[in-house]
Design a protein around this motif. Structure first.
Motif, PDB file in Angstrom:
ATOM      1  N   ALA A 197       0.810  -1.223   0.085  1.00  0.00           N
ATOM      2  CA  ALA A 197       0.245   0.214   0.137  1.00  0.00           C
ATOM      3  C   ALA A 197       0.794   1.310   0.043  1.00  0.00           C
ATOM      4  O   ALA A 197       0.404   2.159  -0.746  1.00  0.00           O
ATOM      5  CB  ALA A 197      -0.896  -0.022   1.156  1.00  0.00           C
ATOM      6  N   TYR A 198       1.939   1.082   0.725  1.00  0.00           N
ATOM      7  CA  TYR A 198       2.770   2.362   0.707  1.00  0.00           C
ATOM      8  C   TYR A 198       3.588   2.642  -0.604  1.00  0.00           C
ATOM      9  O   TYR A 198       3.729   3.702  -1.119  1.00  0.00           O
ATOM     10  CB  TYR A 198       3.760   2.243   1.869  1.00  0.00           C
ATOM     11  CG  TYR A 198       4.773   3.314   1.990  1.00  0.00           C
ATOM     12  CD1 TYR A 198       4.759   4.436   2.510  1.00  0.00           C
ATOM     13  CD2 TYR A 198       6.254   3.037   1.526  1.00  0.00           C
ATOM     14  CE1 TYR A 198       5.585   5.518   2.209  1.00  0.00           C
ATOM     15  CE2 TYR A 198       7.273   4.143   1.447  1.00  0.00           C
ATOM     16  CZ  TYR A 198       6.806   5.362   1.832  1.00  0.00           C
ATOM     17  OH  TYR A 198       7.824   6.451   1.848  1.00  0.00           O
ATOM     18  N   ALA A 199       4.074   1.569  -1.184  1.00  0.00           N
ATOM     19  CA  ALA A 199       4.536   1.455  -2.465  1.00  0.00           C
ATOM     20  C   ALA A 199       3.654   2.027  -3.493  1.00  0.00           C
ATOM     21  O   ALA A 199       4.078   2.719  -4.473  1.00  0.00           O
ATOM     22  CB  ALA A 199       5.341   0.203  -2.885  1.00  0.00           C
ATOM     23  N   ALA A 207       2.154   5.429   8.708  1.00  0.00           N
ATOM     24  CA  ALA A 207       1.442   4.042   8.735  1.00  0.00           C
ATOM     25  C   ALA A 207       2.797   2.876   8.694  1.00  0.00           C
ATOM     26  O   ALA A 207       2.545   1.975   9.160  1.00  0.00           O
ATOM     27  CB  ALA A 207       0.369   3.936   7.705  1.00  0.00           C
ATOM     28  N   LEU A 208       3.453   3.249   7.642  1.00  0.00           N
ATOM     29  CA  LEU A 208       4.408   2.200   7.401  1.00  0.00           C
ATOM     30  C   LEU A 208       5.459   2.117   8.443  1.00  0.00           C
ATOM     31  O   LEU A 208       5.832   0.967   8.864  1.00  0.00           O
ATOM     32  CB  LEU A 208       5.331   2.541   5.996  1.00  0.00           C
ATOM     33  CG  LEU A 208       6.231   1.636   5.462  1.00  0.00           C
ATOM     34  CD1 LEU A 208       5.513   0.256   5.297  1.00  0.00           C
ATOM     35  CD2 LEU A 208       7.175   2.552   4.570  1.00  0.00           C
ATOM     36  N   LEU A 209       5.823   3.179   8.978  1.00  0.00           N
ATOM     37  CA  LEU A 209       6.921   3.026  10.243  1.00  0.00           C
ATOM     38  C   LEU A 209       6.070   2.447  11.579  1.00  0.00           C
ATOM     39  O   LEU A 209       6.675   1.580  12.272  1.00  0.00           O
ATOM     40  CB  LEU A 209       7.142   4.549  10.694  1.00  0.00           C
ATOM     41  CG  LEU A 209       8.229   4.659  11.763  1.00  0.00           C
ATOM     42  CD1 LEU A 209       9.450   3.753  11.425  1.00  0.00           C
ATOM     43  CD2 LEU A 209       8.658   5.984  12.152  1.00  0.00           C
ATOM     44  N   VAL A 456      14.373   1.631 -10.781  1.00  0.00           N
ATOM     45  CA  VAL A 456      12.990   0.665 -10.864  1.00  0.00           C
ATOM     46  C   VAL A 456      12.040   1.353 -10.379  1.00  0.00           C
ATOM     47  O   VAL A 456      10.845   1.467 -10.678  1.00  0.00           O
ATOM     48  CB  VAL A 456      13.349  -0.765 -10.395  1.00  0.00           C
ATOM     49  CG1 VAL A 456      12.055  -1.318 -10.608  1.00  0.00           C
ATOM     50  CG2 VAL A 456      14.520  -1.299 -11.080  1.00  0.00           C
ATOM     51  N   GLU A 457      12.308   1.947  -9.129  1.00  0.00           N
ATOM     52  CA  GLU A 457      11.252   2.695  -8.035  1.00  0.00           C
ATOM     53  C   GLU A 457      10.696   3.763  -8.924  1.00  0.00           C
ATOM     54  O   GLU A 457       9.392   4.194  -9.031  1.00  0.00           O
ATOM     55  CB  GLU A 457      11.929   2.854  -6.798  1.00  0.00           C
ATOM     56  CG  GLU A 457      10.894   3.607  -5.790  1.00  0.00           C
ATOM     57  CD  GLU A 457      11.364   4.139  -4.497  1.00  0.00           C
ATOM     58  OE1 GLU A 457      10.900   3.937  -3.589  1.00  0.00           O
ATOM     59  OE2 GLU A 457      12.663   4.226  -4.533  1.00  0.00           O
ATOM     60  N   GLY A 494       5.509  -6.718  -6.656  1.00  0.00           N
ATOM     61  CA  GLY A 494       4.163  -7.349  -6.087  1.00  0.00           C
ATOM     62  C   GLY A 494       2.953  -6.640  -6.683  1.00  0.00           C
ATOM     63  O   GLY A 494       1.909  -7.209  -6.870  1.00  0.00           O
ATOM     64  N   ASN A 495       2.930  -5.315  -6.747  1.00  0.00           N
ATOM     65  CA  ASN A 495       1.886  -4.423  -6.957  1.00  0.00           C
ATOM     66  C   ASN A 495       1.409  -4.632  -8.345  1.00  0.00           C
ATOM     67  O   ASN A 495       0.242  -4.902  -8.992  1.00  0.00           O
ATOM     68  CB  ASN A 495       2.090  -2.932  -6.698  1.00  0.00           C
ATOM     69  CG  ASN A 495       1.870  -2.655  -5.119  1.00  0.00           C
ATOM     70  OD1 ASN A 495       1.194  -3.285  -4.423  1.00  0.00           O
ATOM     71  ND2 ASN A 495       2.465  -1.705  -4.922  1.00  0.00           N
ATOM     72  N   VAL A 496       2.334  -4.733  -9.303  1.00  0.00           N
ATOM     73  CA  VAL A 496       2.436  -4.809 -10.545  1.00  0.00           C
ATOM     74  C   VAL A 496       1.719  -6.152 -11.118  1.00  0.00           C
ATOM     75  O   VAL A 496       0.920  -6.456 -12.027  1.00  0.00           O
ATOM     76  CB  VAL A 496       3.780  -4.607 -11.339  1.00  0.00           C
ATOM     77  CG1 VAL A 496       3.634  -4.973 -12.905  1.00  0.00           C
ATOM     78  CG2 VAL A 496       4.336  -3.237 -11.399  1.00  0.00           C
TER      79      VAL A 496
END
Length: 603
Positions: A197-199, A207-209, A456-457, A494-496
Motif C-alpha cells: 500500500a505504501y509503494a 503508517a508504514l513506520l 526501478v522505483e 508485487g503491486n504490478v
C-alpha cells in the motif's frame, strides 16, 4: 535406506574435493600436532594473556590440565538478534568455573543489520562483511591460548563468516550458541499489505513506520524465515549447535540452560580428552550435504546458495550449484514459513522445530546419519530439549503438531524443494519458487533494463511498469557493487503482479529469503561487470524465465552485441575501502568470496 540421489551427489562432491579436502585436513592436523596451544607460549606470552584475568581465572589459565574456551561474539546492541549476547560471556564463565575451566572473549566481529541497510549505501558492504568476519574470527583466535571455540552469532553474513574463520582453526572443537527469535508481532500478511500500500501511495510513511515497529519490536531474531533464521536451521542440521537450540526464545530459562550446557559440554571435547572432537570432524562433505537438504526442505534463503558454497570451500569441499540443484529435485518442501506461507519461525518451533523437520527427512532417507555432530551423536539431533525440575533433558522429537507449518509424516507441501537453478544464454541463476504460484512460474515478456533498484522505483512511480515485463537489474553483482539485496523491489513488483500483469525479476544481485510471490532469477553468473550477457540486454528484448524447466533465455542474438559501459564504483560511505574486495571477489556460484577467489569448481 539413503536416497540414491543423495548418495550420488555426495560421492561426486567427495571425489571432486579430494585434493582440496586433503590439503585442509593436512593443515588442520599440523596445527593439532602442536599440542595444547598455551604450552607452546613463552612466559611473557602467557603473562600478557592472563594479565586482565581475576586470580581464579589466572590459576585456571596457567594450569595446562584445564580448558580455556575462546568466545567470538558478534554482540552489539543495535542488532536485535545480537543484543541478547550482552551478558553471555559472564554466563559462560560462571558455568565453567565450578569445573575448573575458563573462557575469554577472544574477539568481537563486525555485525551489521541488513534490515537497517536495505536500499542504503551500507548494503553494498554487507556481503563483503562475511569475509571480513572470517578474517576477524581468525585474528581473534590467533592468540593461540584456546582449547575450544564458542561462536556467538545469528544473522545474515555473520554466521557464515564466523564458521569460515573458525575453520582456519579446525583442530579446535567448536560450537555455535544462538540467541533465539523475538516474539511474534504483526502478522506477515499485514506486513506485506502495508508495504504494498505504501509503494502504491495509498498509505503514508507514518503508517508504514508504525507497522514496521510492531513487526520488529524487541531483542531476538526477526521472525520471518530469511537468512538469519536459515543460518540457525542449517547449522543445527549440520550438527554445529545443540539439538533443538536454534529457535528457543532469548529470555527463557531453557535458553539460559542451553547456553551453559553448550559451554560445559564443549570442554569435554578438547584435545587430550577421550572425547576429542575437532571442527574438522564435524564439517565434512556429508554434514554439508545435510545442511543443503535442510535448506531445500525448509524453503530457506537464496543467500545460502552463496554462503554454503563459501563455507564448504573453507573446509576444502567444492560444493556447486549443480549439487544443490540435483538435490532440489528429490528433496520435498516440508515447511511453510513466511515468505513461503503466513506462519513465522515461532510457529515453526511450536510445530516441532528443527528436530521434527530432521526426523521427517531422516525417515525419507534424505540425511546422512553417519555424521559427527559437535556434541553427541546424529541420533541426538532428532531430539528436543526441555527443563524438568530445573534439569536439562532431551526427548525424541514428535511428528509435527501443526501440519500447516511442518508437514506431517509421509506428506509434503511440494514434491520438490523451494530452490532451483536456472540456466540459459543469460547464464546461471538461482530462483526461489516455494512462494510463487504455479501460474507465475513461466514468464515470457519484454525486458526493461536498469542499473539499480532506485531506477526501478522511479519507473514504477511514473507508471512505466504497468505491463507484462521482465525487470532486469544489472551491475549489482559482487564485483560491481558488492551484490546488495534488492528488497525495495518486492512491494513494487508485487503491486504490478497484483494488477494482473506477468512480471519477473532478473538480476546479478541478491534478494535473501524474501523474494516471495514474484519469480526472481537471482545471482546471475557471469555478472554484468564480468562481461556476462546481462551487460548486452536492451529494453524490449524478449526474455523467458521458465522455473518449471530451469531455463533463463533472451530471444535476441546477444553474440553480435557489445557490453555496455560499466557504471563507476561508488566511493562514499566507506565503500571505497572495499575496492580490493570487488576486484578480487569470485563469482556468486563460487561463493562470492575474496578469500577463496582462486578455488576452482572444475572437476
Amino acid at each position: 535406506m539413503i536416497h540414491p540421489t543423495l548418495t550420488a551427489v555426495t560421492e561426486s562432491l567427495r571425489t571432486r574435493s579430494q585434493a582440496t579436502r586433503a590439503a585442509f585436513l593436512h593443515h588442520t592436523q599440523a596445527q593439532a600436532d602442536v599440542g595444547k596451544s598455551r604450552a607452546s607460549l613463552s612466559c611473557g606470552n602467557m603473562a600478557h594473556a592472563v594479565a586482565a584475568s581475576c586470580q581464579q581465572d589466572k590459576h585456571h589459565l596457567l594450569d595446562m590440565t584445564t580448558a580455556n574456551l575462546a568466545i567470538i561474539s558478534a554482540y552489539n546492541d543495535m542488532l536485535s538478534a545480537h543484543a541478547p549476547y550482552v551478558d553471555y560471556p559472564m554466563k559462560i564463565k560462571t558455568a565453567l568455573a565450578p569445573f575448573g575451566h575458563s573462557a575469554q572473549v577472544a574477539g568481537c566481529v563486525p555485525a551489521m543489520c541488513d534490515g537497517v541497510t536495505q536500499g542504503q549505501p551500507g548494503m553494498e558492504m554487507s556481503l563483503f562483511s562475511r569475509d571480513l568476519i572470517a578474517q576477524a574470527t581468525a585474528v581473534s583466535l590467533s592468540h593461540n591460548v584456546y582449547d575450544g571455540t564458542l561462536l556467538l552469532g545469528v544473522c545474515d553474513k555473520i554466521v557464515p563468516g564466523q564458521l569460515m574463520g573458525a575453520l582456519a582453526y579446525a583442530h579446535l572443537p567448536t560450537l555455535f550458541i544462538p540467541s533465539g527469535p523475538m516474539a511474534t508481532g504483526t502478522s506477515n500478511d499485514q506486513k506485506v499489505a502495508v508495504r504494498q500500500a505504501y509503494a502504491a501511495g495509498k498509505v503514508g510513511k507514518d503508517a508504514l513506520l508504525e507497522m514496521e515497529c510492531q513487526a520488529y519490536h524487541s531483542p531476538g531474531t526477526c521472525t520471518f524465515y530469511g537468512t538469519a533464521n536459515t543460518n540457525q536451521l542449517v547449522l543445527e542440521a549440520m550438527g554445529l549447535m545443540l539439538p533443538g537450540a536454534a529457535f528457543v526464545p532469548p529470555d527463557s530459562a531453557l535458553r539460559q540452560a542451553l547456553t551453559c550446557h553448550a559451554a560445559t559440554t564443549l570442554t569435554s571435547h578438547t584435545a587430550g580428552s577421550a572425547g576429542y572432537r575437532p571442527l574438522s570432524d564435524v564439517v565434512t562433505e556429508k554434514s554439508i550435504i545435510n545442511g543443503v537438504v535442510a535448506l531445500l526442505a525448509s524453503g530457506g534463503s537464496t543467500n545460502h546458495t552463496i554462503h554454503l558454497v563459501a563455507m564448504a570451500r573453507a573446509a576444502g569441499v567444492l560444493l556447486t550449484w549443480q549439487d544443490i540443484d540435483a538435490l532440489s529435485h528429490v528433496v520435498p518442501l516440508l515447511a511453510c514459513v513466511y515468505p513461503n506461507g503466513p506462519a513465522d519461525i515461532n510457529a515453526f518451533e511450536a510445530a516441532g522445530g528443527v528436530p521434527t523437520l530432521l526426523c521427517h527427512l531422516h525417515e525419507s532417507g534424505l540425511l546422512h546419519s553417519d555424521t559427527t555432530p559437535a556434541v553427541g551423536l546424529f541420533s541426538d539431533q532428532l531430539t528436543r530439549p526441555r527443563l524438568e525440575d530445573g534439569e536439562l533433558i532431551w526427548e525424541p522429537a514428535q511428528p509435527s503438531t501443526d501440519p500447516d507449518v511442518i508437514a506431517a509424516p509421509t506428506t509434503h507441501f511440494s514434491s520438490t524443494s523451494g530452490l532451483r537453478m536456472l540456466s540459459g544464454n543469460l547464464g546461471n541463476a538461482v530462483i526461489k519458487v516455494s512462494a510463487v504460484d504455479p501460474s507465475h512460474r513461466v514468464i515470457c515478456a519484454p525486458a526493461r533494463v536498469f542499473d539499480c533498484q532506485h531506477e526501478v522505483e522511479r519507473a514504477y512511480q511514473r507508471g512505466e511498469l504497468n505491463q507484462d515485463v521482465v525487470v532486469v537489474v544489472r551491475f549489482n553483482g559482487p564485483a560491481a557493487n558488492g551484490m546488495p539485496e534488492l528488497h525495495k523491489l518486492m512491494p513494487i513488483l508485487g503491486n504490478v503482479q497484483k494488477m494482473g500483469y506477468q512480471i519477473a525479476l532478473v538480476t546479478d544481485g541478491r534478494l535473501s529469503g524474501a523474494s516471495g510471490k514474484v519469480p526472481a532469477a537471482l545471482h546471475v553468473c557471469p555478472e554484468a561487470m564480468h562481461g556476462g550477457a546481462l551487460a548486452t540486454i536492451q529494453d524490449g528484448d524478449c526474455i523467458t524465465l521458465d522455473a518449471n524447466h530451469g531455463t533463463l533465455n533472451c530471444h535476441a542474438d546477444l553474440t553480435v552485441r557489445s557490453a555496455v559501459d560499466t557504471p563507476p564504483p561508488a566511493q562514499t560511505w566507506g565503500r571505497d575501502l572495499f575496492a580490493a574486495a570487488r576486484q578480487q571477489v569470485s563469482r556468486a556460484d563460487e561463493g562470492a568470496s575474496y578469500l577463496y577467489a582462486i578455488c576452482s569448481t572444475k572437476e
